[in-house]
Design a protein around this motif. Structure first.
Motif, PDB file in Angstrom:
ATOM      1  N   GLY A 176       0.830  -1.190   0.000  1.00 51.13           N
ATOM      2  CA  GLY A 176       0.000   0.000   0.000  1.00 51.13           C
ATOM      3  C   GLY A 176       0.872   1.250   0.000  1.00 51.13           C
ATOM      4  O   GLY A 176       2.014   1.226   0.481  1.00 51.13           O
ATOM      5  N   TYR A 177       0.326   2.348  -0.547  1.00 49.36           N
ATOM      6  CA  TYR A 177       1.115   3.585  -0.642  1.00 49.36           C
ATOM      7  C   TYR A 177       1.532   4.072   0.744  1.00 49.36           C
ATOM      8  O   TYR A 177       2.681   4.491   0.951  1.00 49.36           O
ATOM      9  CB  TYR A 177       0.277   4.656  -1.356  1.00 49.36           C
ATOM     10  N   TRP A 178       0.622   4.048   1.696  1.00 48.74           N
ATOM     11  CA  TRP A 178       0.895   4.485   3.069  1.00 48.74           C
ATOM     12  C   TRP A 178       2.022   3.669   3.685  1.00 48.74           C
ATOM     13  O   TRP A 178       2.954   4.212   4.280  1.00 48.74           O
ATOM     14  CB  TRP A 178      -0.391   4.361   3.874  1.00 48.74           C
ATOM     15  N   THR A 179       1.971   2.346   3.506  1.00 50.72           N
ATOM     16  CA  THR A 179       3.014   1.462   4.041  1.00 50.72           C
ATOM     17  C   THR A 179       4.368   1.753   3.392  1.00 50.72           C
ATOM     18  O   THR A 179       5.405   1.793   4.059  1.00 50.72           O
ATOM     19  CB  THR A 179       2.639  -0.009   3.802  1.00 50.72           C
ATOM     20  N   THR A 180       4.343   1.957   2.063  1.00 49.82           N
ATOM     21  CA  THR A 180       5.583   2.233   1.335  1.00 49.82           C
ATOM     22  C   THR A 180       6.249   3.515   1.821  1.00 49.82           C
ATOM     23  O   THR A 180       7.475   3.559   2.008  1.00 49.82           O
ATOM     24  CB  THR A 180       5.293   2.352  -0.173  1.00 49.82           C
ATOM     25  N   ILE A 181       5.446   4.555   2.030  1.00 50.63           N
ATOM     26  CA  ILE A 181       5.996   5.826   2.521  1.00 50.63           C
ATOM     27  C   ILE A 181       6.646   5.635   3.884  1.00 50.63           C
ATOM     28  O   ILE A 181       7.749   6.153   4.143  1.00 50.63           O
ATOM     29  CB  ILE A 181       4.895   6.906   2.580  1.00 50.63           C
ATOM     30  N   TRP A 182       6.009   4.880   4.757  1.00 51.44           N
ATOM     31  CA  TRP A 182       6.591   4.613   6.082  1.00 51.44           C
ATOM     32  C   TRP A 182       7.956   3.919   5.946  1.00 51.44           C
ATOM     33  O   TRP A 182       8.935   4.312   6.591  1.00 51.44           O
ATOM     34  CB  TRP A 182       5.655   3.733   6.914  1.00 51.44           C
ATOM     35  N   ILE A 183       8.022   2.894   5.110  1.00 53.69           N
ATOM     36  CA  ILE A 183       9.268   2.134   4.950  1.00 53.69           C
ATOM     37  C   ILE A 183      10.383   3.021   4.410  1.00 53.69           C
ATOM     38  O   ILE A 183      11.511   3.029   4.929  1.00 53.69           O
ATOM     39  CB  ILE A 183       9.041   0.919   4.021  1.00 53.69           C
ATOM     40  N   LEU A 184      10.074   3.795   3.357  1.00 48.75           N
ATOM     41  CA  LEU A 184      11.098   4.629   2.737  1.00 48.75           C
ATOM     42  C   LEU A 184      11.537   5.766   3.658  1.00 48.75           C
ATOM     43  O   LEU A 184      12.719   6.137   3.685  1.00 48.75           O
ATOM     44  CB  LEU A 184      10.570   5.190   1.409  1.00 48.75           C
ATOM     45  N   VAL A 185      10.601   6.345   4.405  1.00 47.91           N
ATOM     46  CA  VAL A 185      10.958   7.394   5.368  1.00 47.91           C
ATOM     47  C   VAL A 185      11.959   6.864   6.380  1.00 47.91           C
ATOM     48  O   VAL A 185      12.974   7.524   6.688  1.00 47.91           O
ATOM     49  CB  VAL A 185       9.687   7.925   6.072  1.00 47.91           C
ATOM     50  N   TRP A 186      11.723   5.665   6.871  1.00 47.84           N
ATOM     51  CA  TRP A 186      12.630   5.115   7.879  1.00 47.84           C
ATOM     52  C   TRP A 186      13.978   4.729   7.274  1.00 47.84           C
ATOM     53  O   TRP A 186      15.021   4.887   7.910  1.00 47.84           O
ATOM     54  CB  TRP A 186      11.966   3.917   8.583  1.00 47.84           C
ATOM     55  N   CYS A 187      13.978   4.246   6.038  1.00 53.33           N
ATOM     56  CA  CYS A 187      15.256   3.944   5.374  1.00 53.33           C
ATOM     57  C   CYS A 187      16.084   5.212   5.188  1.00 53.33           C
ATOM     58  O   CYS A 187      17.290   5.235   5.489  1.00 53.33           O
ATOM     59  CB  CYS A 187      15.000   3.285   4.024  1.00 53.33           C
ATOM     60  N   LEU A 188      15.438   6.275   4.703  1.00 49.03           N
ATOM     61  CA  LEU A 188      16.145   7.543   4.505  1.00 49.03           C
ATOM     62  C   LEU A 188      16.658   8.098   5.830  1.00 49.03           C
ATOM     63  O   LEU A 188      17.786   8.584   5.930  1.00 49.03           O
ATOM     64  CB  LEU A 188      15.213   8.565   3.845  1.00 49.03           C
ATOM     65  N   GLY A 189      15.830   8.041   6.858  1.00 41.44           N
ATOM     66  CA  GLY A 189      16.218   8.574   8.159  1.00 41.44           C
ATOM     67  C   GLY A 189      17.401   7.849   8.757  1.00 41.44           C
ATOM     68  O   GLY A 189      18.339   8.464   9.274  1.00 41.44           O
ATOM     69  N   ILE A 190      17.387   6.527   8.674  1.00 41.02           N
ATOM     70  CA  ILE A 190      18.478   5.732   9.248  1.00 41.02           C
ATOM     71  C   ILE A 190      19.793   5.993   8.512  1.00 41.02           C
ATOM     72  O   ILE A 190      20.847   6.201   9.126  1.00 41.02           O
ATOM     73  CB  ILE A 190      18.119   4.234   9.223  1.00 41.02           C
ATOM     74  N   VAL A 191      19.739   5.976   7.174  1.00 44.89           N
ATOM     75  CA  VAL A 191      20.950   6.247   6.387  1.00 44.89           C
ATOM     76  C   VAL A 191      21.475   7.653   6.675  1.00 44.89           C
ATOM     77  O   VAL A 191      22.674   7.870   6.862  1.00 44.89           O
ATOM     78  CB  VAL A 191      20.658   6.085   4.878  1.00 44.89           C
ATOM     79  N   GLY A 192      20.564   8.622   6.729  1.00 43.96           N
ATOM     80  CA  GLY A 192      20.965  10.008   6.963  1.00 43.96           C
ATOM     81  C   GLY A 192      21.653  10.206   8.303  1.00 43.96           C
ATOM     82  O   GLY A 192      22.707  10.840   8.384  1.00 43.96           O
ATOM     83  N   VAL A 193      21.077   9.665   9.362  1.00 45.71           N
ATOM     84  CA  VAL A 193      21.653   9.892  10.686  1.00 45.71           C
ATOM     85  C   VAL A 193      22.986   9.155  10.831  1.00 45.71           C
ATOM     86  O   VAL A 193      23.923   9.667  11.472  1.00 45.71           O
ATOM     87  CB  VAL A 193      20.664   9.480  11.799  1.00 45.71           C
ATOM     88  N   LEU A 194      23.125   7.976  10.232  1.00 48.70           N
ATOM     89  CA  LEU A 194      24.400   7.266  10.289  1.00 48.70           C
ATOM     90  C   LEU A 194      25.488   8.054   9.573  1.00 48.70           C
ATOM     91  O   LEU A 194      26.623   8.162  10.048  1.00 48.70           O
ATOM     92  CB  LEU A 194      24.259   5.870   9.671  1.00 48.70           C
ATOM     93  N   TYR A 195      25.155   8.611   8.415  1.00 50.62           N
ATOM     94  CA  TYR A 195      26.126   9.394   7.649  1.00 50.62           C
ATOM     95  C   TYR A 195      26.574  10.613   8.441  1.00 50.62           C
ATOM     96  O   TYR A 195      27.761  10.952   8.495  1.00 50.62           O
ATOM     97  CB  TYR A 195      25.485   9.828   6.329  1.00 50.62           C
ATOM     98  N   SER A 196      25.613  11.281   9.081  1.00 53.43           N
ATOM     99  CA  SER A 196      25.930  12.475   9.857  1.00 53.43           C
ATOM    100  C   SER A 196      26.794  12.140  11.076  1.00 53.43           C
ATOM    101  O   SER A 196      27.762  12.837  11.376  1.00 53.43           O
ATOM    102  CB  SER A 196      24.637  13.165  10.302  1.00 53.43           C
ATOM    103  N   LEU A 197      26.448  11.054  11.764  1.00 53.83           N
ATOM    104  CA  LEU A 197      27.181  10.685  12.980  1.00 53.83           C
ATOM    105  C   LEU A 197      28.597  10.216  12.671  1.00 53.83           C
ATOM    106  O   LEU A 197      29.535  10.510  13.408  1.00 53.83           O
ATOM    107  CB  LEU A 197      26.425   9.583  13.729  1.00 53.83           C
ATOM    108  N   LEU A 198      28.770   9.491  11.573  1.00 59.11           N
ATOM    109  CA  LEU A 198      30.074   8.913  11.263  1.00 59.11           C
ATOM    110  C   LEU A 198      30.993   9.876  10.519  1.00 59.11           C
ATOM    111  O   LEU A 198      32.211   9.814  10.659  1.00 59.11           O
ATOM    112  CB  LEU A 198      29.893   7.631  10.435  1.00 59.11           C
ATOM    113  N   GLY A 199      30.411  10.784   9.707  1.00 59.17           N
ATOM    114  CA  GLY A 199      31.232  11.649   8.871  1.00 59.17           C
ATOM    115  C   GLY A 199      31.315  13.093   9.309  1.00 59.17           C
ATOM    116  O   GLY A 199      32.277  13.786   8.977  1.00 59.17           O
ATOM    117  N   GLY A 200      30.305  13.562  10.039  1.00 58.02           N
ATOM    118  CA  GLY A 200      30.310  14.951  10.483  1.00 58.02           C
ATOM    119  C   GLY A 200      30.152  15.934   9.333  1.00 58.02           C
ATOM    120  O   GLY A 200      29.862  15.568   8.193  1.00 58.02           O
TER     121      GLY A 200
END
Length: 532
Positions: free
Chosen positions: A158-182
């Motif tokens: 479902g579209y709603w489910t897909t948005i949830w999954i992609l939001v969390w994927c983007l968020g996790i990748v983003g915060v890891l990049y910020s924490l590890l690379g500054g």
């Protein structure tokens, strides 16, 4: 799902991440200056592309193309009018920040007014990031990636489910990049993304015109110029998303705030090695904003002729990209969109953490323990980034239900938090005796009145005009309080920074060229030329 698109996306994304890691791996992120300001060693390319990609995100690609599709080219005002504001900021506001050696914009307000004002403004900043900016970046990134890769269709989700999954994927990748690379890693990836976007990225309108002309891009261009020409009009009418008159009222104030006060934007500049690099970088970002019209507005105009009735207008850009471009190019643009999403998200996370650590946590920790270490501050900063990332990931999917298009919703909510801050900044810069009491009163007066006008009482007036009226009213209220209870000792600026403050010699000439290009574009996209 096209395998060539996916492989190209993974290859480009991986290459940018690898180069950023190689270039930044020797940076020790054991101090606040290293983590948030890249040790204040950034040259003009890093500053310019850092500014541009902190600003350019998938919210802009999705939102502005949506408004171009549903309205007209009047939406280009958000990008083009910011050029004038950026040049003013480079000439008058950034020299003040660099001269004071500040790390956050509320820090300057604390110097000008008092510590309590700094704390209040910090809380307002964090509230905006938490409920508005960071969720918008994640949501728009999810919409773009779903549209390009067809994730909901290919995996029968479902579209709603897909948005949830992609939001969390983007968020996790983003915060890891910020924490590890500054900040160092973020600025390197911004520079690489900038070069890629303004070389290969600008081919997208060509592919769209070629599709429209059935293989002949000139024929496609002729269709654009001969049918539905009302969509080419940059002179917005009263019922459009951006009426022309708003350019000279609230939009000007929003842009001045954004480029001169917004923490995650200003933080890109505070890492400059000197004033000249700062001003060159801002001029480079201005050039990028002008070129962005080809990416964030023109595809929406071409889509008017290709897609007569889309069920979800926010899908205009990803539908256009996947429909007109070759698979390799689609994969490249998907990587650039992904990069734009998480670099803006990282900038927001970094700005949020900087505000919290330096303006709230550090003063509190030093009262309890005067010997608080840099290691403790860095550890707490990273924990706070994880907290605010998690909060944004929870809020983001609910932007699906925003009325009037989510981009207009984001701009309207943003004004509630942002323009009041710029109002008290302007009063602080232009006066010497207006006290802290006036700043606090002005903040709450503006926020209260704007909230009433937008969410309780319908004034039947564009929100940007409301902003301008409240700015003037709040400014004069602060002047009145300054007359009633002026500061006993007038504020006197002091230089505490150590950077070279010699300005860039060619800044005025370059400014004239940039502003001339903006005016020419407005003339071209008007009833005087194209809209006949």
């Amino acid at each position: 799902m096209n395998s060539i698109v996916l492989l190209t996306f993974l290859a480009v994304t991986g290459a940018i991440a690898f180069v950023s890691w190689i270039k930044s791996r020797k940076e020790k992120l054991n101090t606040i200056t290293a983590l948030f300001f890249a040790n204040r060693k950034l040259g003009f390319l890093a500053v310019g592309f850092g500014l541009l990609f902190a600003n350019i995100n998938t919210a802009m690609f999705i939102g502005e193309n949506e408004l171009a599709y549903t309205n007209n080219m009047s939406v280009m005002a958000w990008g083009l009018t910011s050029v004038f504001a950026m040049l003013l900021v480079a000439e008058f506001i950034m020299p003040i920040y660099l001269r004071h050696g500040i790390s956050t914009t509320p820090e300057y307000l604390g110097i000008r007014y008092d510590h309590q004002t700094k704390t209040i403004v910090t809380v307002i900043f964090l509230a905006n990031y938490l409920v508005n900016f960071l969720p918008a970046v994640l949501y728009s990134g999810a919409v773009a990636l779903n549209g390009i890769f067809g994730i909901s269709e290919n995996f029968k989700l479902g579209y709603w489910t897909t948005i949830w999954i992609l939001v969390w994927c983007l968020g996790i990748v983003g915060v890891l990049y910020s924490l590890l690379g500054g900040q160092k890693a973020i600025t390197i990836s911004d520079t690489l993304l900038g070069f890629a976007m303004f070389t290969a990225g600008l081919l997208l309108p060509y592919f769209g015109l070629k599709e429209l002309g059935e293989g002949d891009w000139i024929a496609g261009l002729q269709k654009i110029l001969s049918t539905n020409t009302g969509h080419l009009n940059s002179i917005g009418r009263a019922g459009d998303a951006v009426p022309f008159s708003t350019i000279f009222t609230g939009m000007f104030l929003v842009n001045l705030y954004y480029w001169g006060t917004e923490q995650y934007i200003v933080q890109q500049v505070l890492g400059s090695r000197d004033l000249a690099s700062c001003q060159k970088g801002i001029a480079l970002a201005c050039g990028g904003k002008i070129l962005c019209v080809l990416l964030v507005n023109i595809p929406g105009i071409i889509a008017v002729h290709l897609y007569k009735d889309l069920p979800n207008s926010s899908e205009v850009f990803p539908t256009f990209l996947s429909g007109v471009a070759p698979p390799v190019y689609t994969g490249l643009m998907a990587a650039l969109l992904f990069g734009a999403a998480f670099t803006s998200f990282n900038a927001g996370l970094s700005g949020s953490s900087t505000l919290f650590i330096l303006n709230i946590y550090k003063p509190w920790a030093e009262k309890r323990n005067p010997g608080v270490t840099e290691k403790t501050l860095v550890r707490t900063a990273k924990r706070f980034e994880m907290f605010i990332c998690l909060s944004a990931m929870i809020v983001a999917p609910f932007l699906l239900f925003a009325s009037q298009g989510f981009y207009q919703h984001v701009q309207k909510i943003s004004a509630l938090f942002t323009v009041p801050i710029f109002t008290i900044l302007a009063a602080g810069l232009l006066t010497r005796r207006v006290p802290a009491l006036a700043a606090k009163t002005g903040l709450f007066f503006f926020i209260f009145c704007y909230g009433i006008s937008q969410f309780i009482v319908d004034l039947e007036m564009h929100f940007l005009h409301v902003i301008a009226i409240l700015f003037i009213a709040t400014f004069f209220l602060m002047l009145a309080i300054g007359k009633w209870k002026p500061m006993t000792v007038p504020y006197e600026p002091k230089r505490t920074g150590s950077l070279n403050m010699s300005p860039w010699k060619n800044r005025h000439l370059v400014s004239v060229v940039l502003l001339t290009v903006v005016v020419v574009l407005y003339v071209i996209f008007s009833p005087l030329v194209l809209v006949k």
